[in-house]
Design a protein around this motif. Sequence first.
Motif, PDB file in Angstrom:
ATOM      1  N   PRO A 104     -35.277  43.943  43.622  1.00  0.00           N
ATOM      2  CA  PRO A 104     -36.075  45.404  43.978  1.00  0.00           C
ATOM      3  C   PRO A 104     -36.650  46.073  43.251  1.00  0.00           C
ATOM      4  CG  PRO A 104     -33.687  45.743  43.607  1.00  0.00           C
ATOM      5  CD  PRO A 104     -34.168  44.302  43.310  1.00  0.00           C
TER       6      PRO A 104
ATOM      7  N   GLY B 257     -34.586  41.224  52.813  1.00  0.00           N
ATOM      8  CA  GLY B 257     -35.610  42.321  52.593  1.00  0.00           C
ATOM      9  C   GLY B 257     -35.417  43.088  53.001  1.00  0.00           C
TER      10      GLY B 257
ATOM     11  N   TRP C 279     -38.990  39.156  44.263  1.00  0.00           N
ATOM     12  CA  TRP C 279     -37.539  39.478  44.364  1.00  0.00           C
ATOM     13  C   TRP C 279     -36.725  39.999  44.352  1.00  0.00           C
ATOM     14  CZ3 TRP C 279     -37.075  35.986  49.092  1.00  0.00           C
ATOM     15  CH2 TRP C 279     -37.618  35.006  49.483  1.00  0.00           C
TER      16      TRP C 279
ATOM     17  N   ARG D 234     -41.556  40.285  48.790  1.00  0.00           N
ATOM     18  CA  ARG D 234     -41.420  41.793  49.773  1.00  0.00           C
ATOM     19  C   ARG D 234     -41.755  43.049  49.595  1.00  0.00           C
ATOM     20  NH1 ARG D 234     -38.109  38.783  53.412  1.00  0.00           N
ATOM     21  NH2 ARG D 234     -36.964  36.640  52.080  1.00  0.00           N
TER      22      ARG D 234
ATOM     23  N   TRP E 287     -41.434  45.687  48.271  1.00  0.00           N
ATOM     24  CA  TRP E 287     -40.304  46.985  48.059  1.00  0.00           C
ATOM     25  C   TRP E 287     -41.170  48.327  48.640  1.00  0.00           C
ATOM     26  CZ3 TRP E 287     -36.578  44.181  48.510  1.00  0.00           C
ATOM     27  CH2 TRP E 287     -36.168  43.279  48.041  1.00  0.00           C
TER      28      TRP E 287
ATOM     29  N   TRP F 298     -31.053  39.322  47.081  1.00  0.00           N
ATOM     30  CA  TRP F 298     -32.503  39.260  46.879  1.00  0.00           C
ATOM     31  C   TRP F 298     -32.705  38.079  46.840  1.00  0.00           C
ATOM     32  CZ3 TRP F 298     -32.854  44.008  47.562  1.00  0.00           C
ATOM     33  CH2 TRP F 298     -32.417  45.365  46.897  1.00  0.00           C
TER      34      TRP F 298
END
Length: 295
Positions: free
Chosen positions: A287, A234, A285, A26, A28, A230
Amino acid sequence: MSEVADSDGRSDPASRPDVLGRDMRRPWSALEALRPLTLRSCRRIVVVAPHPRDEIRAAGGLLRRLGSRHAEVDVLSLTERPTWSCPPVTDAAPDGRLTDATDLTDVPAFTLDDLVAGALDDDVSDDEVDAEPEADPDEVAAEAAYRALGLSVVRRHRLGLPDGGVAQAESDVVAAISEIVGFSDDPGGLCVLAPWSGDGDDDHEAAGRAAEVVTAAYRVRLVRWLDRAWTWAGPDSAEVPWRRARQVLLTDTVIARKHAASAAFLSAAGGAGRTAHDAELPDGWAPGPREVFLV
């Protein structure tokens, strides 16, 4: 990517092939701009933990920070770690019927007169009488984890619900949180920390709803953590109210303490502390070096 929405409009994580198969990172970096979470007035925090170790995984850094400020920490554990205490194995009789593993045919029968006369001898040794009660593995595991996290004093409250049974006992959860929150002599310095009610796990969501009810009734500040979200959400997910999101940045030392606390819990629990809800999130996954909360 097409997604299947459930009855309340949130997309179903199980319908997303990248969740089940691929390791898709993702973006982040979008979370780096989140405002910091400040709980300067929090002198006592009540944590609602649906499963063992949830609060350490999702909010260990925040708890570490509050503990370093000498805030009081109460943890309400809703469910117990699964145990595998099974009844005695049964054997099949020649005719196919199941019989108890213990054969009672040779057990003598005793009358009331026998009992009064002391005919039964329990044969309990002095060592058994003086033996210390066996330590509760859940308490040992939690104590080891909090010690590794750096929390010296944590008051633990246990509701004892079965794993997966929080939603069925939601009114009991409300009552349990109320019993802790309602008798606070410093409501202005009290905060409640609980899962977000849209987190994607039935137990987490029920715990979050119960916390919302109590904090609204007592006008206490509620901070919600993200955990199972999570695996399906996202920074680009419209289902998450990101405008209410705040972050706690974690130093390398705090990250190491969280890992140590997690490992200490599993070690003290003899490996039985891990559940399906408790599985570590796949690489990419989480953060990043932060914990994210909704306020």
